[in-house]
Design a protein around this motif. Structure first.
Motif, PDB file in Angstrom:
ATOM      1  N   SER A 184       0.817  -1.202   0.000  1.00  0.00           N
ATOM      2  CA  SER A 184       0.000   0.000   0.000  1.00  0.00           C
ATOM      3  C   SER A 184       0.858   1.263   0.000  1.00  0.00           C
ATOM      4  CB  SER A 184      -0.879   0.025   1.257  1.00  0.00           C
ATOM      5  OG  SER A 184      -0.071  -0.131   2.407  1.00  0.00           O
ATOM      6  N   TYR A 202       0.058   0.278  -4.544  1.00  0.00           N
ATOM      7  CA  TYR A 202      -1.384   0.487  -4.737  1.00  0.00           C
ATOM      8  C   TYR A 202      -1.816   1.531  -3.715  1.00  0.00           C
ATOM      9  CZ  TYR A 202      -2.056  -2.818  -0.787  1.00  0.00           C
ATOM     10  OH  TYR A 202      -2.020  -3.464   0.437  1.00  0.00           O
ATOM     11  N   TYR A 203      -2.580   2.509  -4.199  1.00  0.00           N
ATOM     12  CA  TYR A 203      -2.925   3.638  -3.343  1.00  0.00           C
ATOM     13  C   TYR A 203      -4.172   3.345  -2.520  1.00  0.00           C
ATOM     14  CZ  TYR A 203       0.623   6.406  -5.621  1.00  0.00           C
ATOM     15  OH  TYR A 203       1.835   6.873  -6.081  1.00  0.00           O
ATOM     16  N   ASN A 252      -7.327   4.821  -0.383  1.00  0.00           N
ATOM     17  CA  ASN A 252      -8.189   5.952  -0.708  1.00  0.00           C
ATOM     18  C   ASN A 252      -8.369   6.868   0.494  1.00  0.00           C
ATOM     19  OD1 ASN A 252     -10.150   7.738  -1.508  1.00  0.00           O
ATOM     20  ND2 ASN A 252     -11.465   6.199  -2.470  1.00  0.00           N
ATOM     21  N   ASP A 312      -9.282  -0.425  -2.546  1.00  0.00           N
ATOM     22  CA  ASP A 312     -10.195  -0.507  -3.669  1.00  0.00           C
ATOM     23  C   ASP A 312      -9.626  -1.512  -4.660  1.00  0.00           C
ATOM     24  OD1 ASP A 312     -10.911   1.793  -6.382  1.00  0.00           O
ATOM     25  OD2 ASP A 312     -11.980  -0.016  -5.705  1.00  0.00           O
ATOM     26  N   GLU A 320      -8.214  -0.273  -7.839  1.00  0.00           N
ATOM     27  CA  GLU A 320      -6.880   0.302  -7.727  1.00  0.00           C
ATOM     28  C   GLU A 320      -5.824  -0.809  -7.674  1.00  0.00           C
ATOM     29  OE1 GLU A 320      -5.159   2.810  -8.104  1.00  0.00           O
ATOM     30  OE2 GLU A 320      -3.373   2.417  -6.900  1.00  0.00           O
ATOM     31  N   ARG A 355      -5.428  -1.890 -11.221  1.00  0.00           N
ATOM     32  CA  ARG A 355      -4.666  -0.925 -12.001  1.00  0.00           C
ATOM     33  C   ARG A 355      -3.175  -1.102 -11.741  1.00  0.00           C
ATOM     34  NH1 ARG A 355      -1.287   2.561 -11.259  1.00  0.00           N
ATOM     35  NH2 ARG A 355      -1.490   2.458  -8.993  1.00  0.00           N
ATOM     36  N   LYS A 378       0.187  10.276  -2.136  1.00  0.00           N
ATOM     37  CA  LYS A 378      -0.103  10.724  -3.506  1.00  0.00           C
ATOM     38  C   LYS A 378       0.688  11.994  -3.786  1.00  0.00           C
ATOM     39  CE  LYS A 378      -4.207   8.909  -5.559  1.00  0.00           C
ATOM     40  NZ  LYS A 378      -5.166   8.097  -4.839  1.00  0.00           N
TER      41      LYS A 378
END
Lengths: 527, 491
Positions: free
Chosen positions: A216, A237-238, A240, A248, A251, A254, A491
């Motif tokens: 994460s 992976y970000y 939220n 998520d 995500e 992705r 982010k």
């Protein structure tokens, strides 16, 4: 440019840095970036080269960073020294709210545990009538499982048998009866040891086939450090932030799809409850993650060291193992999972003992044999830590003499933490420019801070990350040591800091108001 | 593995398999806890379950674990540790004043006055200062800077960390690490794990396992063809071989390291375990500094010590330290950063180390008891070292070098050709075949010499000298009898 320089110094298989991390590293001193140091001997002649230099040392070690004990903490230690030497500062003490060390912040050890450990250290005390019977019987049990009845013997490399059985019983009870095989339990030197060992096992391949590990953002920087050292590829992976740091699957997908272009993703790491973010994932999320790992064929690593640290109403800890088994054999027979626990957190806070374990599910038998072989080289985890883990998973039961006092101490610690979690969220959210998600669990707040453009520019001018610049100023002005968000990942264009909720409540109140004042001052100064 | 799982669905391959795991790990071996020990543990289980064997217990003479073999902890050390664990005991009159003082000092150096707090990653500062003082005293006053001391999780931790720091390059430029044959297999395991190149130099069995610089040179020259040698590791007193190197030898090694540009790693965990007449422990640091500034200001050295051996035998506490000499400051900063990721070594082990380097002094209440216990342990070991050498050397086909120090004997055994053939048939290395037979017939667990390295065509085993003297004597006679039986069987 710094990023390119770093790439040149580290040829071959190296960690691919996320944008945030590259930036974090560009804020580092030249030494930290691995640039060769200019050195000239006293008489002006070039010194005879050393064997071990920045250029000849392990290049992946140069890529390692661990912000929790990084430059800001080094500065904090310097300030403490200056204070102790009588230098005048705008504060009387340095508050180390950078690290999840409960005892250092005044939390008391659990009496029962320390009684048993004392009895194990010096068995003469078994004749001492001031110790309760239940403490004595646990001490005897532990000592009987030790070679020569002494904690000074090496234990089996996987850990003392009877402790592993106790751990298995604990896990089974915690997970509503889902079977736990003691042979799948490995005691470790803190959870960090188990995590690094598993990551090491997973790393193979070169270039585009190099092992990728999902973690994460934000994360606890043991993961980024270990991946850098092992030369594995970090796949971010970000979480939220707008939805309380939840995960998520979109995500995850992705991040995975993008990563497949340049590495071979093999593992998915999740920290629940989260560090630094404190979120407690809901059950559905955990099921989704398991389903995702099964579908995408990823080895799941569940860092659950904060499993007792759950504060928010409506939040509950769901162990990955339990959910996995409740999803039925299609998953429980196939998904490869390792869960990690520790004696450092929860209500014990016994960081210094370096106690921990991991439970391995569905590991290939031959790989397991390799794992067993690997841990044998380091002989065994520290026996006092193993003994302590044995007590954590086998605490005083109702009816035992120490039960009442034990529960009182445990409850007091956990309630205090819950109160401080709420207090932190409340106070920080009254500050314009600070936005703090609920501290649902763990031991930290990770609020988002607005940093004015002028401050961002000045930070850049000093070669510092903006949130490092902010935190350094906070340290120099108030003596409060926090860790900038750049140390955990965030982010792009956002800034945070991580602060522990560990100081005693009245001290924490003062800390929070000082942080508030500082933020307002800082914002005004750079407006 | 079956093709379908319990539900009848096709079994998909696992993510983590022998083929997808870290290839270096597959190369790792650690004989001290390898196949023979796994068999010994199984046999122990069978005995517990009532199985009939030609013996009633398994004797684990495979590992340097003194307490497991009945050696008692030092009272003073454990008193202080108990008080550190449960400070209420500081009020207890049963504990001597000097123990209480030490406990208080340690606790005051801990966050929140608790051994449950993380310490500084390099180790508790006042303990590092005590370690420095200990080293200065040991080395006749040569200064030791506490900032060059790194406490560690046993010596193994520091050794692996330093090796890790040194590994770089690829192919022909890959770091080569010189280590003795025979060696303690932590070194070979770590080298394999790190993907470094092991550069073996042979100790001279005919000269009591002494080190010969010509052999070092030979090994180095050969190695330079295929790797970049950067480190020279030496274990003194030796493991498994027990030799205590002479001062001349240590000077020669230092000179060699300087000439050839090698980082010296001196594993000195057995520094108190010296038994033979005429033998003395010379610390590499001390000798280095006595050789003058040309050496003492240039040769890069790391020395390692531990709480697991000597007279303490506190293996389970995982206490240790390393002292770094002449390390490049930028590299040292990297080392400091690296150890910070694992937070800190176990604090009980750090506390224990503090007591080892700062034991009761002549004017303190616990002194006489402490010295009595310490002396008893070391004398017992010295006697057992001599007894072992004597008994084994009486056996035709067993040749045992003097056990000058450490805790092991590494005798050479002659194996009949028929036994060697039988071993090959069973897919076993000959000395493993021998040791497995000994285990099954007598319940004695040793480690075959192949686990440590030995010259082609020679065979050995490593046995600890740790069981209590009467038991050891019985064990030695059983092995002697076994050897003669075995030799006869395969003649």
């Amino acid at each position: 440019m710094a990023a390119a320089r770093i790439a040149r110094l580290s040829p071959g298989k190296v960690a691919r840095l996320s944008l945030t991390q590259s930036r974090a590293m560009s804020g580092l001193s030249a030494t930290r970036c691995g640039l060769p140091k200019e050195s000239v001997a006293e008489n002006g002649a070039p010194p005879r080269g050393k064997v071990l230099t920045i250029d000849t040392m392990n290049p992946t070690v140069k890529m390692v960073e661990y912000a929790v004990r990084g430059p800001i903490v080094q500065r904090a230690v310097e300030l403490e020294k200056e204070l102790s030497e009588g230098r005048k500062k705008p504060f009387q003490e340095v508050i180390k709210a950078n690290i999840g060390d409960a005892h250092a912040m005044g939390q008391q050890p659990i009496t029962f545990f320390r009684q048993v450990l004392a009895l194990c250290s010096y068995p003469e005390l078994l004749n001492d009538s001031t110790f309760p019977e239940d403490a004595k019987s646990r001490a005897r049990r532990i000592l009987q499982s030790c070679g020569g009845n002494s904690m000074g013997s090496y234990s089996a490399s996987q850990g003392i048998d009877s402790v592993r059985q106790d751990v298995a019983r604990y896990v089974q009870q915690r997970d509503g009866g889902v079977y736990c095989d003691p042979d799948n339990i490995y005691l470790t030197t803190g959870a960090s040891d188990g995590i690094v060992t598993m990551l090491k096992l997973l790393v193979c391949g070169e270039g585009a086939s190099r092992t990728g590990v999902m973690i994460s953002i934000p994360q606890y920087p043991l993961y980024s450090a270990a991946l850098a050292e092992l030369g594995a590829v970090q796949i971010n992976y970000y979480l939220n932030e707008e939805a309380c740091w939840s995960m998520d699957i979109g995500e995850l997908q992705r991040a995975l799809d993008e990563a497949r272009g340049h590495c071979n993703p093999r593992a998915l790491c999740i920290i629940n409850p989260g560090n630094p973010t404190g979120q407690v994932q809901n059950r559905k999320c955990i099921e989704d993650v398991i389903r995702f790992a099964a579908k995408e064929r990823l080895f799941l690593m569940a860092d659950e060291v904060y499993q007792d640290n759950v504060y928010a109403d409506g939040c509950e800890f769901h162990s990955f193992k339990k959910v996995l088994f409740e999803m039925g054999p299609e998953y429980s027979n196939t998904v490869e999972l390792a869960s990690f626990h520790s004696t450092s957190k929860c209500y014990m806070g016994e960081c210094g003992f370096r106690g921990g374990y991991m439970e391995i599910i569905n590991m290939d038998d031959e790989v397991k044999a390799q794992l067993t072989k690997l841990v044998s080289v380091r002989l065994c985890p520290p026996v006092p830590g193993q003994a302590l883990m044995g007590l954590v998973v086998n605490p005083p039961q109702p009816g035992e003499p120490s039960h009442e006092n034990f529960m009182k101490e445990r409850t007091a610690t956990l309630s205090a933490l819950a109160d401080k979690a709420r207090l932190t969220e409340e106070v920080l959210n009254t500050v314009p420019g600070i936005s703090c998600n609920p501290v649902q669990g763990a031991m930290y707040s990770f609020p988002r801070i607005s940093i004015p453009e002028k401050a961002v520019k000045e930070a850049a001018g000093q070669g510092q990350q903006p949130d490092m610049f902010y935190c350094m100023r906070l340290l120099e002005e108030t003596g409060i040591c926090l860790v900038p968000g750049s140390g955990f990942g965030q982010k792009d264009g956002t800034y945070h800091f991580r602060m522990t909720i560990l100081p005693p409540a009245d001290k924490l109140k003062i800390l929070l108001s000082k942080v508030k004042e500082f933020h307002q001052r800082f914002t005004k100064q750079y407006s | 593995m079956s093709q379908t799982d319990v539900t009848g669905a096709p079994r998909r391959g696992k993510v983590l398999t022998l083929d997808t795991m870290n290839p270096n790990i597959k190369q790792v071996e650690y004989a001290v806890r390898g196949a023979i020990v796994q068999r010994a543990v199984k046999i122990e289980k069978e005995l517990r379950e009532g199985a009939k064997k030609p013996f009633t217990e398994v004797i684990k003479a495979n590992i340097g674990d003194a307490h497991a073999m009945g050696q008692k902890p030092i009272t003073f050390l454990r008193q202080v540790l108990a008080m550190c664990a449960y400070p209420e005991l500081l009020k207890d009159d049963a504990f001597p004043k000097d123990a209480k003082q030490r406990a208080q000092r340690i606790l005051e150096a801990c966050g929140g006055h608790s051994i449950g707090a993380y310490s500084a990653s390099q180790g508790i500062e006042c303990i590092r200062q005590d370690v420095s003082r200990f080293i200065e005293k040991r080395d006749g006053g040569i200064p030791s800077n506490p900032d060059n001391i790194f406490l560690s999780t046993g010596a193994s931790d520091a050794i692996v960390t330093l090796l890790k720091l040194m590994v770089s390059g690829e192919g022909r430029t890959r770091t080569g690490v010189m280590i003795s044959i025979p060696q303690y297999p932590l070194y070979s395991a770590a080298i394999a794990d790190l993907g470094a190149v092991q550069v073996s130099y042979y100790l001279d069995e005919d000269k009591c396992w002494s080190l010969d610089v010509a052999e070092l040179r030979r090994a180095l020259r050969a190695a330079r063809e295929h790797c970049h040698p950067r480190v020279l590791c030496i274990i003194n007193p030796g493991n498994p071989t027990g030799q205590v190197q002479s001062r001349q030898c240590i000077e020669d090694v230092i000179r060699f390291a300087k000439e050839e540009g090698l980082f010296l790693m001196a594993d000195e965990v057995y520094q108190d375990n010296v038994y033979a007449e005429g033998c003395k422990f010379h610390s590499f640091k001390k000798v280095l500094f006595e050789m003058g500034p040309e050496y003492s200001s240039t040769v890069e050295l790391a020395s390692f010590h531990s709480t697991s051996k000597c007279y303490m035998g506190e293996c389970g506490f995982r206490g240790g330290y390393m002292e770094i000499v002449n390390m490049d400051p930028a590299v040292k900063a990297q080392l400091v950063k690296l150890v910070s990721v694992r937070l800190c070594p176990p604090v009980p082990g750090q506390a224990l180390l503090d007591l080892v380097v700062n034991p009761p002094q002549p004017d303190e209440p616990s002194y006489s008891s402490f010295m009595k216990e310490r002396t008893a342990v070391l004398d017992a070991l010295a006697k057992k070292a001599r007894m072992t050498e004597q008994i084994f050397n009486k056996v035709p086909g067993i040749t045992c070098n003097p056990v000058q120090g450490a805790m092991y004997t590494f005798p050479r055994i002659t194996l009949p050709p028929k036994a060697i053939d039988k071993a090959k048939e069973e897919g076993q290395v000959p000395d493993m075949f021998y040791c497995m037979r000994l285990l099954e017939e007598e319940g004695i667990c040793l480690v075959p010499g192949s686990g440590f390295g030995q010259r082609e065509g020679t065979f050995h085993f490593r046995m600890t000298i740790l069981p209590p003297a009467e038991k050891l004597e019985i064990v030695l006679h059983k092995i002697s009898a076994f050897h003669q039986r075995f030799t006869k069987e395969f003649s």
